[in-house]
Write a protein that holds these residues in place. Sequence first.
Motif, PDB file in Angstrom:
ATOM      1  N   GLU A   8      33.629  35.159 -32.139  1.00 56.81           N
ATOM      2  CA  GLU A   8      33.939  36.300 -31.269  1.00 56.81           C
ATOM      3  C   GLU A   8      33.431  37.580 -31.919  1.00 56.81           C
ATOM      4  O   GLU A   8      33.919  37.991 -32.970  1.00 56.81           O
ATOM      5  N   GLN A   9      32.420  38.199 -31.304  1.00 51.95           N
ATOM      6  CA  GLN A   9      31.866  39.452 -31.798  1.00 51.95           C
ATOM      7  C   GLN A   9      32.325  40.574 -30.873  1.00 51.95           C
ATOM      8  O   GLN A   9      32.303  40.412 -29.652  1.00 51.95           O
ATOM      9  N   PRO A  10      32.739  41.682 -31.438  1.00 54.21           N
ATOM     10  CA  PRO A  10      33.152  42.793 -30.567  1.00 54.21           C
ATOM     11  C   PRO A  10      31.947  43.355 -29.805  1.00 54.21           C
ATOM     12  O   PRO A  10      30.830  43.371 -30.308  1.00 54.21           O
ATOM     13  N   ALA A  11      32.199  43.795 -28.594  1.00 54.44           N
ATOM     14  CA  ALA A  11      31.124  44.335 -27.761  1.00 54.44           C
ATOM     15  C   ALA A  11      30.750  45.757 -28.180  1.00 54.44           C
ATOM     16  O   ALA A  11      29.648  46.212 -27.919  1.00 54.44           O
ATOM     17  N   ALA A  12      31.676  46.461 -28.830  1.00 58.72           N
ATOM     18  CA  ALA A  12      31.402  47.835 -29.249  1.00 58.72           C
ATOM     19  C   ALA A  12      31.846  48.013 -30.694  1.00 58.72           C
ATOM     20  O   ALA A  12      32.798  47.374 -31.152  1.00 58.72           O
TER      21      ALA A  12
END
Length: 180
Positions: A8-12
């Motif tokens: 899970e990578q943050p979008a911002a």
Amino acid sequence: MTSFVHVEQPAAHPGVARAEAVFDHLRATGNFNGSRGLAALLLAAIVSAMLVVADKLVSNLNEGGLLAAWLVMWGVAFVALAFFADTARTLAVRATAGWTAYARRRHAAQADARFLAYAKYDQRIMNDIQAAVTRHEAVIGAPAAVPAQLARAMMAQRSADVKVPTLYEAMRRVNLGKYY
């Protein structure tokens, strides 16, 4: 056996999100006025010019009068700050308002030019424009004052209506009528 890894990578970026939150908060408070910074910059330019002139005058004095000259120069600087503050702020507000109005006019002119350029190729838009001009003439009772660029586009469209479209143009018109 095949396995999948889901990271899970943050979008911002969190720092960007915090900075956006700060800017939104400043905009929401309503105290964010760009003319204050411009007024401060203008005032600093005026005062620095006065200080340069005073420094040139002071550089010719001997050591005894140097301290007194520096005191007078700084007194003049603070009086200039107090005297020109409202004038500089007013000038900065007017300059900011003028620039904003110019940017709005330029943006509106560019949008109109793009709209008319597209209207030259789309018969539906040109028909809407001609209907609006006709309605305006009916309400006013006199010929409408149409801008020259729009009049040329309407005349070109009218002369283009006489020609028989090619197969490509006919298919393009059919495809433009579809909504995807």
